[in-house]
Design a protein around this motif. Structure first.
Motif, mmCIF file in Angstrom:
data_model
loop_
_atom_site.group_PDB
_atom_site.id
_atom_site.type_symbol
_atom_site.label_atom_id
_atom_site.label_comp_id
_atom_site.label_asym_id
_atom_site.label_seq_id
_atom_site.Cartn_x
_atom_site.Cartn_y
_atom_site.Cartn_z
ATOM 1 N N UNK A 250 5.892 22.649 -32.292
ATOM 2 C CA UNK A 250 5.819 22.026 -33.612
ATOM 3 C C UNK A 250 6.481 22.894 -34.679
ATOM 4 N N UNK A 251 7.044 22.217 -35.669
ATOM 5 C CA UNK A 251 7.651 22.874 -36.820
ATOM 6 C C UNK A 251 7.075 22.248 -38.082
ATOM 7 N N UNK A 252 7.306 22.907 -39.207
ATOM 8 C CA UNK A 252 6.795 22.390 -40.466
ATOM 9 C C UNK A 252 7.924 22.257 -41.486
ATOM 10 N N UNK A 253 7.595 21.756 -42.661
ATOM 11 C CA UNK A 253 8.598 21.457 -43.689
ATOM 12 C C UNK A 253 9.334 22.725 -44.127
ATOM 13 N N UNK A 263 10.347 17.711 -35.094
ATOM 14 C CA UNK A 263 9.221 18.336 -34.421
ATOM 15 C C UNK A 263 8.055 18.609 -35.372
ATOM 16 N N UNK A 264 8.118 18.060 -36.563
ATOM 17 C CA UNK A 264 6.993 18.152 -37.502
ATOM 18 C C UNK A 264 6.052 16.983 -37.251
ATOM 19 N N UNK A 265 4.749 17.198 -37.375
ATOM 20 C CA UNK A 265 3.764 16.128 -37.233
ATOM 21 C C UNK A 265 3.733 15.332 -38.550
ATOM 22 N N UNK A 266 4.728 14.492 -38.715
ATOM 23 C CA UNK A 266 4.925 13.820 -39.994
ATOM 24 C C UNK A 266 3.810 12.844 -40.330
ATOM 25 N N UNK A 267 3.082 12.357 -39.337
ATOM 26 C CA UNK A 267 1.980 11.442 -39.602
ATOM 27 C C UNK A 267 0.864 12.131 -40.394
ATOM 28 N N UNK A 268 0.822 13.463 -40.366
ATOM 29 C CA UNK A 268 -0.209 14.211 -41.080
ATOM 30 C C UNK A 268 0.198 14.516 -42.522
ATOM 31 N N UNK A 269 1.395 14.111 -42.929
ATOM 32 C CA UNK A 269 1.861 14.384 -44.285
ATOM 33 C C UNK A 269 3.180 15.125 -44.255
ATOM 34 N N UNK A 270 4.007 14.897 -45.284
ATOM 35 C CA UNK A 270 5.367 15.445 -45.293
ATOM 36 C C UNK A 270 5.484 16.773 -46.036
ATOM 37 N N UNK A 271 4.461 17.190 -46.773
ATOM 38 C CA UNK A 271 4.445 18.489 -47.450
ATOM 39 C C UNK A 271 5.656 18.696 -48.355
ATOM 40 N N UNK A 272 6.136 17.630 -48.971
ATOM 41 C CA UNK A 272 7.276 17.731 -49.878
ATOM 42 C C UNK A 272 8.606 17.415 -49.233
ATOM 43 N N UNK A 274 11.316 15.079 -46.855
ATOM 44 C CA UNK A 274 11.696 13.675 -46.786
ATOM 45 C C UNK A 274 11.605 13.227 -45.332
ATOM 46 N N UNK A 275 11.017 12.061 -45.104
ATOM 47 C CA UNK A 275 10.863 11.563 -43.738
ATOM 48 C C UNK A 275 12.206 11.528 -43.019
ATOM 49 N N UNK A 276 12.197 11.952 -41.758
ATOM 50 C CA UNK A 276 13.432 12.034 -40.971
ATOM 51 C C UNK A 276 13.087 11.879 -39.495
ATOM 52 N N UNK A 277 13.914 11.155 -38.773
ATOM 53 C CA UNK A 277 13.631 10.864 -37.366
ATOM 54 C C UNK A 277 14.425 11.713 -36.388
ATOM 55 N N UNK A 278 15.424 12.459 -36.850
ATOM 56 C CA UNK A 278 16.399 13.049 -35.938
ATOM 57 C C UNK A 278 16.389 14.569 -35.948
ATOM 58 N N UNK A 279 16.586 15.197 -34.784
ATOM 59 C CA UNK A 279 16.628 16.657 -34.738
ATOM 60 C C UNK A 279 17.905 17.263 -35.337
ATOM 61 N N UNK A 280 18.985 16.497 -35.358
ATOM 62 C CA UNK A 280 20.262 16.977 -35.907
ATOM 63 C C UNK A 280 20.781 15.973 -36.927
ATOM 64 N N UNK A 281 21.614 16.461 -37.844
ATOM 65 C CA UNK A 281 22.308 15.514 -38.717
ATOM 66 C C UNK A 281 23.638 15.130 -38.065
ATOM 67 N N UNK A 282 24.389 14.275 -38.706
ATOM 68 C CA UNK A 282 25.610 13.763 -38.096
ATOM 69 C C UNK A 282 26.706 14.786 -37.922
ATOM 70 N N UNK A 286 21.217 21.525 -37.063
ATOM 71 C CA UNK A 286 19.830 21.348 -36.615
ATOM 72 C C UNK A 286 18.914 21.245 -37.830
ATOM 73 N N UNK A 287 18.126 20.192 -37.877
ATOM 74 C CA UNK A 287 17.233 19.939 -39.012
ATOM 75 C C UNK A 287 15.846 20.463 -38.666
ATOM 76 N N UNK A 288 15.728 21.791 -38.579
ATOM 77 C CA UNK A 288 14.480 22.408 -38.174
ATOM 78 C C UNK A 288 13.710 22.966 -39.345
ATOM 79 N N UNK A 289 12.607 23.625 -39.018
ATOM 80 C CA UNK A 289 11.760 24.270 -40.006
ATOM 81 C C UNK A 289 10.987 25.399 -39.344
ATOM 82 N N UNK A 290 10.156 26.087 -40.120
ATOM 83 C CA UNK A 290 9.368 27.187 -39.546
ATOM 84 C C UNK A 290 8.475 26.701 -38.406
#
Length: 293
Positions: A250-253, A263-272, A274-282, A286-290
């Motif tokens: 798991x990762x966070x915002x 890999x963020x548990x987005x159902x628990x809240x976005x913590x600021x 923006x909702x995103x479905x993909x691990x990479x952008x076009x 890599x659209x990761x976090x801590x």
């Protein structure tokens, strides 16, 4: 002199009597005030116990720690190279387009499944080819073949896990496989996930063993934390749970206004984020976090 003395004595007796009366009245008033204060305190304490807020009852995603121990740590935010593909347009990389037909969500199903009879070519250039099946629980108004097409479109998208250059995927209808995507009723999800000690409460998905267990409620209704179309939320479900299957934790915002990691548990809240479905952008970033411990 005798009459004056009598009047003086009567006056003195009246004054003493009045003083005693005033004292008695004061004591009685004080007693009433103390009793009222005690009643007020008792009412406050009783009210406080009854009205104490209960704990947050929002669902959480719980998964087997051993299943989700990262086999490798993804690069936090690799810079796109000059050889990366340009940002795709909406038409060049469409999101899955699920049917708009209304789908009922039974609370529980029989626990038996229909397998999508499909055998696709490999998507991705990674040397690690992961074979997978898609199955749908009996009694659900979802065609297994249509569900398999949707899952295949998600895993084959250039914003998906094939962009890591390590993993490739192949949809199969028989033979050996690395994992199976199971779309199931909430009750069946609870049974499968609960057998591994996971608490899904009829609300969320889980990933355990070789099973990527998708809760029909989430597949059909999405999440209140995700404002995008239902096809995008389904992509998040698949990318998140398959991400666990290939070794991601798991990762966070990463910061306000930035895309929430897949890999963020987005159902628990976005913590600021923006909702995103993909691990990479076009462009391959890599659209990761801590990491979450």
């Amino acid at each position: 002199m005798g009459k004056r003395a009598d009047r003086k004595q009567r006056t003195t007796r009246r004054r003493r009597k009045g003083s005693r009366a005033r004292i008695a009245c004061g004591v009685a008033l004080l007693a009433v005030m103390m009793a009222g204060a005690g009643a007020a305190v008792a009412h406050y304490r009783d009210t406080g116990v009854r009205e104490r807020p209960v704990a947050d009852a929002e669902p959480v995603i719980l998964e087997t720690p051993a299943t989700h121990t990262p086999a490798r740590s993804p690069s936090p935010s690799p810079s796109p190279s000059a050889s990366k593909k340009p940002e795709p347009s909406a038409s060049s990389s469409p999101s899955p387009s699920p049917s708009s037909t209304r789908i009922d969500v039974p609370a529980v199903g029989p626990g038996t499944f229909r397998t999508a009879q499909a055998d696709s070519s490999v998507v991705g250039e990674g040397a690690r080819v992961r074979r997978y099946k898609v199955v749908v629980e009996d009694g659900i108004a979802i065609d297994p073949g249509a569900a398999a097409d949707e899952v295949a479109a998600i895993l084959g998208d250039e914003r998906g896990w094939t962009e890591d250059g390590v993993n490739s995927f192949r949809l199969v209808g028989s033979g050996s496989y690395d994992f199976v995507v199971k779309i199931a009723t909430p009750g069946t999800v609870d049974r499968i996930c609960g057998a591994a000690g996971l608490l899904t409460r009829g609300e969320v998905n889980c990933s355990v063993g070789t099973d990527v267990v998708v809760n029909l409620k989430r597949w059909v209704l999405g999440s209140p934390e995700f404002a995008g179309p239902i096809g995008e939320y389904r992509a998040l479900i698949v990318n998140h749970e398959v991400g666990h299957r290939i070794g991601h934790g798991h990762e966070t915002c990463p910061g306000p206004g930035r895309p929430a990691p897949a890999m963020m548990q987005q159902i628990k809240g976005l913590q600021g984020c923006v909702a995103n479905a993909w691990p990479y952008d076009g462009s391959g970033k890599y659209l990761g976090g801590p990491s979450v411990p």
